[in-house]
Design a protein around this motif. Structure first.
Motif, short mmCIF file in Angstrom:
data_model
loop_
_atom_site.label_atom_id
_atom_site.label_comp_id
_atom_site.label_asym_id
_atom_site.label_seq_id
_atom_site.Cartn_x
_atom_site.Cartn_y
_atom_site.Cartn_z
N ARG A 12 4.47 -20.92 -4.71
CA ARG A 12 4.94 -19.54 -4.61
C ARG A 12 3.92 -18.51 -5.09
N HIS A 13 2.65 -18.74 -4.77
CA HIS A 13 1.63 -17.76 -5.15
C HIS A 13 1.94 -16.38 -4.57
N GLU A 14 2.30 -16.36 -3.28
CA GLU A 14 2.53 -15.07 -2.62
C GLU A 14 3.74 -14.35 -3.21
N HIS A 15 4.78 -15.11 -3.57
CA HIS A 15 5.96 -14.49 -4.17
C HIS A 15 5.63 -13.89 -5.53
N ILE A 16 4.82 -14.62 -6.31
CA ILE A 16 4.40 -14.09 -7.61
C ILE A 16 3.58 -12.82 -7.42
N ALA A 17 2.67 -12.83 -6.44
CA ALA A 17 1.83 -11.66 -6.16
C ALA A 17 2.69 -10.46 -5.76
N MET A 18 3.71 -10.70 -4.94
CA MET A 18 4.59 -9.60 -4.52
C MET A 18 5.36 -9.03 -5.71
N ALA A 19 5.82 -9.91 -6.61
CA ALA A 19 6.54 -9.45 -7.80
C ALA A 19 5.62 -8.62 -8.68
N LEU A 20 4.38 -9.06 -8.81
CA LEU A 20 3.43 -8.30 -9.64
C LEU A 20 3.08 -6.97 -9.00
N GLN A 21 2.92 -6.95 -7.68
CA GLN A 21 2.63 -5.68 -6.99
C GLN A 21 3.76 -4.68 -7.20
N GLN A 22 5.00 -5.16 -7.11
CA GLN A 22 6.13 -4.27 -7.32
C GLN A 22 6.14 -3.72 -8.74
N LEU A 23 5.86 -4.58 -9.72
CA LEU A 23 5.79 -4.14 -11.11
C LEU A 23 4.66 -3.13 -11.28
N PHE A 24 3.49 -3.43 -10.73
CA PHE A 24 2.34 -2.54 -10.88
C PHE A 24 2.64 -1.16 -10.29
N LYS A 25 3.33 -1.12 -9.14
CA LYS A 25 3.68 0.17 -8.54
C LYS A 25 4.58 0.97 -9.46
N GLN A 26 5.54 0.29 -10.09
CA GLN A 26 6.44 0.98 -11.01
C GLN A 26 5.68 1.58 -12.19
N LEU A 27 4.59 0.92 -12.57
CA LEU A 27 3.79 1.38 -13.72
C LEU A 27 2.69 2.33 -13.29
N GLN A 28 2.65 2.68 -12.00
CA GLN A 28 1.67 3.62 -11.44
C GLN A 28 0.25 3.07 -11.44
N VAL A 29 0.16 1.73 -11.30
CA VAL A 29 -1.14 1.12 -11.05
C VAL A 29 -1.51 1.38 -9.59
N ASP A 30 -2.77 1.66 -9.32
CA ASP A 30 -3.25 1.83 -7.95
C ASP A 30 -3.40 0.45 -7.33
N VAL A 31 -2.32 -0.04 -6.70
CA VAL A 31 -2.31 -1.42 -6.18
C VAL A 31 -3.32 -1.61 -5.07
N GLY A 32 -3.75 -0.52 -4.45
CA GLY A 32 -4.77 -0.64 -3.41
C GLY A 32 -6.10 -1.13 -3.94
N GLN A 33 -6.32 -0.94 -5.24
CA GLN A 33 -7.57 -1.38 -5.86
C GLN A 33 -7.48 -2.77 -6.48
N VAL A 34 -6.28 -3.35 -6.50
CA VAL A 34 -6.09 -4.64 -7.17
C VAL A 34 -5.94 -5.74 -6.13
N HIS A 35 -6.72 -6.79 -6.26
CA HIS A 35 -6.57 -7.93 -5.36
C HIS A 35 -6.28 -9.20 -6.17
N PHE A 36 -5.78 -10.22 -5.48
CA PHE A 36 -5.32 -11.44 -6.14
C PHE A 36 -6.14 -12.64 -5.67
N GLU A 37 -6.36 -13.55 -6.61
CA GLU A 37 -6.96 -14.84 -6.31
C GLU A 37 -5.93 -15.92 -6.67
N TYR A 38 -5.89 -17.01 -5.87
CA TYR A 38 -4.92 -18.08 -6.10
C TYR A 38 -5.63 -19.35 -6.54
#
Length: 439
Positions: A392-418
């Motif tokens: 579930r790497h992708e599901h974890i990444a999606m959960a983190l992206q949603q959290l980051f958006k709530q915290l006003q992180v610029d998710v466009g600048q953040v990428h994930f490695e698995y």
């Protein structure tokens, strides 16, 4: 005499009563005043602060304590000599070598990068044993078999072995099948250990049936708690025990609270809205090695005025005591969230840096699956998050992206490695959220 001293502290730990929180705080202030008066007479380091209130004492850290160790302790003990003996005792697994007269010497695990010394006199060992038994034992009258899963044993832990209370030390440096066989033969009623060691027991638990599981030394995430509860089918409690003292535990009302009858807590706030802090500890029972205004690098989630956690993570289980019992007047803890060094720092809008607290990540990951997940989230670069998991790497990444958006992180600048699931080692503390990059 030894048993009587332990019993005396046990009874105070379990049955001392305060009618109001104000009464508790007034009593605590008297204890602190008496303690500081004694310390300033016997510790060369603190002599200049005699007669001053606690707030005027300097903040202490591990590095500062180690630097001034010889002048801080009240027994004129030498840091280098103690350190050499403690290291030899740990290497040879002969922990009786770490006793000087009536003083036991131990080493911290060194998770923050520096190993520290801690001292406990016989009187302090009796106090510790009494208080920890008073807080943890489900019953004082039922025989108990307590198993401690530890990286290193100590005469301090052996203090608790008396009468109908039996003690078993599990040496985590031994092969898993070896210590698991000994643990199974012991058949503990109380199983105490790090979250990681307890997970190993849960995976091999066929013959284990403890009545209570107590997690300490590492963060217990919601996923970890769910795994242990599902496997052992008993209450899962927590203990906040470190070289700086017996700080907190799940009380008999099922809520984790500071042990304010032996420690005083000042919050060093980490967030402007006062949701998370690092604790400043004053232990007014320890004299051999004073712990006065010691700033820990842990992250604690606070509770709001209604006693709810800001992050919403589930508390432990337990039966509520009668109104008026002392534990209900001790300040509650939302959760132990991790270390300040593992706060993630990600790019935000307008070139700002957004801090992401570890407990928010634990909760985000726990909500994506009904099954416990084995994972580690690491910040490996300014804009790169590494996800280690068996699924579930992708599901974890999606959960983190949603959290980051709530915290006003610029998710466009953040990428994930698995990466594949992390390979944990019992002798190294388990950290689910790690900052490998610092700004």
């Amino acid at each position: 005499m030894e048993k009587l001293n332990i019993l005396r502290h046990l009874m105070m730990s379990r049955y001392r009563r305060f009618k109001t929180r104000a009464q508790l705080l007034n009593w605590q202030q008297r204890q602190i005043t008496q303690h500081l008066d004694w310390i300033t007479q016997h510790s060369p380091f603190y002599q200049a602060f005699r007669g001053k209130p606690l707030t005027e004492f300097p903040l202490m850290s591990k590095s500062l304590m180690m630097e001034h160790f010889n002048h801080l302790n009240t027994r004129q003990l030498d840091r280098d000599q103690l350190l050499a003996c403690a290291l030899e005792a740990e290497q040879k697994r002969d922990f009786n070598r770490s006793v000087f007269g009536d003083v036991t010497v131990g080493l911290s695990s060194g998770t923050s990068g520096q190993r520290g010394l801690f001292l406990a006199s016989q009187a302090e060992r009796h106090c510790w044993a009494g208080y920890i038994l008073g807080r943890l034992l489900p019953s004082l009258w039922t025989p108990q078999r307590i198993a401690l899963l530890l990286r290193a044993n100590s005469p301090l832990y052996q203090t608790v072995q008396h009468g109908h209370i039996r003690f078993h030390y599990v040496d985590l440096t031994q092969p898993l099948d070896q210590w698991m066989a000994g643990l199974t033969a012991f058949d503990p009623t109380l199983l105490v250990g790090s979250a990681q060691a307890l997970q190993l027991c849960a995976q091999e638990h066929q013959a284990l049936s403890p009545k209570l599981v107590v997690s300490g030394a590492e963060v217990l995430t919601p996923s970890d708690r769910a795994l242990l509860a599902a496997k052992f089918k008993c209450p899962i409690h927590e203990i906040y025990q470190c070289t700086e003292g017996f700080l907190a535990c799940t009380q008999r009302d099922g809520v984790m609270r500071w042990n304010e009858d032996i420690v005083h807590i000042e919050p060093h706030w980490l967030t402007s809205d006062k949701t998370h802090f690092s604790p400043i500890i004053t232990d007014f029972r320890r004299r051999t090695q004073p712990i006065i205004r010691y700033l820990l690098d842990d992250v604690i989630a606070a509770v709001d005025e209604q006693g709810d956690k800001y992050n919403g993570i589930q508390r432990g289980e337990g039966k509520l005591e009668a109104i008026g019992s002392s534990p209900l007047f001790f300040q509650a803890i939302g959760s132990i969230a991790g270390r300040t060094g593992d706060l993630l720092k990600l790019p935000g809008d307008n070139h700002t840096s957004i801090v992401v607290l570890p407990d928010l990540i634990y909760r985000a990951v726990s909500l994506i699956s009904d099954e416990p997940l084995d994972y580690r989230i690491s910040q490996v670069n300014k804009d790169c998050i590494q996800i280690e998991s068996e699924q579930r790497h992708e599901h974890i990444a999606m959960a983190l992206q949603q959290l980051f958006k709530q915290l006003q992180v610029d998710v466009g600048q953040v990428h994930f490695e698995y990466r594949p699931r992390p390979q944990w080692q019992p002798l190294i503390k388990q950290r689910r959220v790690v900052n490998q990059w610092s700004s």
